[in-house]
Design an enzyme around this catalytic site. Structure first.
Site, short mmCIF file in Angstrom:
data_model
loop_
_atom_site.label_atom_id
_atom_site.label_comp_id
_atom_site.label_asym_id
_atom_site.label_seq_id
_atom_site.Cartn_x
_atom_site.Cartn_y
_atom_site.Cartn_z
N ARG A 199 29.32 13.25 42.67
CA ARG A 199 28.42 13.64 43.50
C ARG A 199 29.02 14.71 44.43
O ARG A 199 28.52 15.89 44.11
CB ARG A 199 27.88 12.63 44.57
CG ARG A 199 26.47 12.71 45.13
CD ARG A 199 26.80 13.87 46.38
NE ARG A 199 27.51 13.32 47.42
CZ ARG A 199 28.05 14.14 48.53
NH1 ARG A 199 27.21 15.19 48.61
NH2 ARG A 199 28.83 13.71 49.26
N ASP A 200 29.69 14.65 45.33
CA ASP A 200 30.20 15.70 46.02
C ASP A 200 31.11 16.75 45.17
O ASP A 200 31.27 18.05 45.73
CB ASP A 200 31.17 15.27 47.15
CG ASP A 200 31.18 16.21 48.65
OD1 ASP A 200 30.50 17.16 48.66
OD2 ASP A 200 32.32 15.99 49.03
N HIS B 151 36.64 11.62 55.45
CA HIS B 151 36.06 12.34 54.08
C HIS B 151 36.68 13.95 54.21
O HIS B 151 36.19 14.26 55.38
CB HIS B 151 34.64 12.42 53.80
CG HIS B 151 34.18 13.21 52.79
ND1 HIS B 151 33.59 12.74 51.73
CD2 HIS B 151 33.94 14.64 52.53
CE1 HIS B 151 33.39 13.78 50.75
NE2 HIS B 151 33.41 14.77 51.60
N HIS C 29 38.02 17.73 53.07
CA HIS C 29 38.03 18.74 52.18
C HIS C 29 39.43 19.56 52.24
O HIS C 29 39.86 19.72 53.53
CB HIS C 29 36.88 19.86 52.48
CG HIS C 29 35.52 19.28 52.00
ND1 HIS C 29 34.58 19.89 51.43
CD2 HIS C 29 35.29 17.96 51.72
CE1 HIS C 29 33.51 19.15 51.11
NE2 HIS C 29 33.82 17.96 51.36
N CYS D 193 30.38 21.76 49.49
CA CYS D 193 29.17 21.54 50.12
C CYS D 193 28.42 22.81 49.82
O CYS D 193 28.92 24.04 50.39
CB CYS D 193 29.35 21.17 51.38
SG CYS D 193 27.43 20.92 52.32
N ASN E 122 37.45 19.47 47.61
CA ASN E 122 37.76 18.18 48.22
C ASN E 122 39.17 17.78 48.05
O ASN E 122 39.91 18.40 47.13
CB ASN E 122 36.88 17.07 47.38
CG ASN E 122 35.46 17.04 47.77
OD1 ASN E 122 35.09 16.63 49.12
ND2 ASN E 122 34.60 17.73 47.00
#
Length: 304
Positions: A13-14, A210, A212, A243, A252
């Site tokens: 996903r990300d 989370h 990055h 993002c 990430n």
């Protein structure tokens, strides 16, 4: 240092949502299967967002249809609003992760809602889940707060601002709350301060982090979070992603880089490092560029 650390894999996903390549649902489902074979037990597999805005996430229902439920595996679907939540409920997702922002600027850009509107949206989803028909088991629910360490539109984000938001989510009954450094501007010392503030605001909630790696502090920030008592971290295979609504927020924390650091220190992650590296190289081929992680280039140590 033998305590277990849960790494929630967010590559499908990300990771993929900010890549130029748009992969079909079958390839994205295959990525999830490969990551699960490498040890992922919680994996953010899909995002229920409009394909007009994030075409890389189109076909979430098809991805989930290709991933039959398996014991011990939890597939997470990200949602930005109640409409996305309704879509998620039509699939076999095990968890729903609602994303909100710590700032008005990012919330308006990302979801068209300021902080008050986002909290109202979360409350609506919580109430809808609580009032679900008896006998039907709703997916578990978590909330990710983006831009906790800084916003590309509103600038710095204060410790009290984060603590207040975490406390309000906990009061709604949200059991797991993730703090996200969406644009990669955090440092290890501010990580500790904001983790401590979040824990004071929600002592019973599970906190997740989370990060990055936009400015090369992601792994250091993860270390600081673990030292502050965090047991759940997000990471993306190969270090891919970012993002699309945060200018410059690429990269990430790489799952294999994080696993290497933790396993070398004696923590238990449950991942197979060699299979992770193999998967990072595979997804690099699929997206048309080498995965940016250190381990996908250097390999693990000692060599096996």
């Amino acid at each position: 240092m033998s305590r277990p650390i849960t790494i929630v894999e967010v590559g499908p996903r990300d990771g993929l949502q900010n890549e130029a390549a748009v992969l079909d649902p079958a390839t994205r489902a295959e990525l999830t299967r490969r990551l699960e074979a490498a040890g992922a037990r919680r994996i953010e597999a899909v995002s229920f967002v409009h394909p007009k805005y994030v075409p890389q996430m189109a076909g979430a229902e098809e991805v989930m249809a290709a991933l039959p439920p398996e014991p011990g595996r939890s597939r997470i679907g990200l949602v930005l609003n109640a409409k996305g939540y309704d879509r998620a409920l039509t699939t076999a997702v095990d968890e729903v992760n609602v994303s909100i922002a710590a700032t008005d600027g990012f919330g308006l850009k990302n979801q068209g809602l300021d902080r008050a509107g986002q909290m109202a949206m979360v409350e609506e989803i919580v109430n809808r889940r609580s009032n679900a028909a008896p006998g039907g088991e709703a997916p578990s629910l978590s909330v990710t707060i983006s831009c906790v360490w800084g916003c590309p539109f509103d600038g710095e984000v204060g410790v009290d601002q984060v603590g207040n938001l975490v406390g309000r989510l906990a009061a709604l009954g949200v059991g797991e709350i993730a703090l996200a450094d969406t644009i990669g501007v955090g440092d290890p010392w501010s990580v500790r301060r904001k983790v401590e503030a979040a824990r004071r605001a929600a002592p019973e909630a599970t906190l997740r982090l989370h990060f990055h790696d936009t400015r090369n502090t992601g792994v250091a920030n993860a270390f600081a979070g673990i030292e502050a008592g965090i047991d759940v971290l997000d990471a993306s295979v190969g270090g891919i992603g970012g993002c699309p609504f945060a200018p410059g927020a690429t990269g990430n924390v790489a799952t294999e880089d994080l696993v290497y650091m933790l396993e070398r220190a004696g923590f238990d992650t449950g991942y197979d490092l060699d299979r992770l590296i193999e998967t990072a190289r595979w997804i690099g081929e699929k997206i048309g560029r080498p995965a940016p992680s250190a381990l996908s280039r250097a390999g693990g140590w000692p060599k096996r």
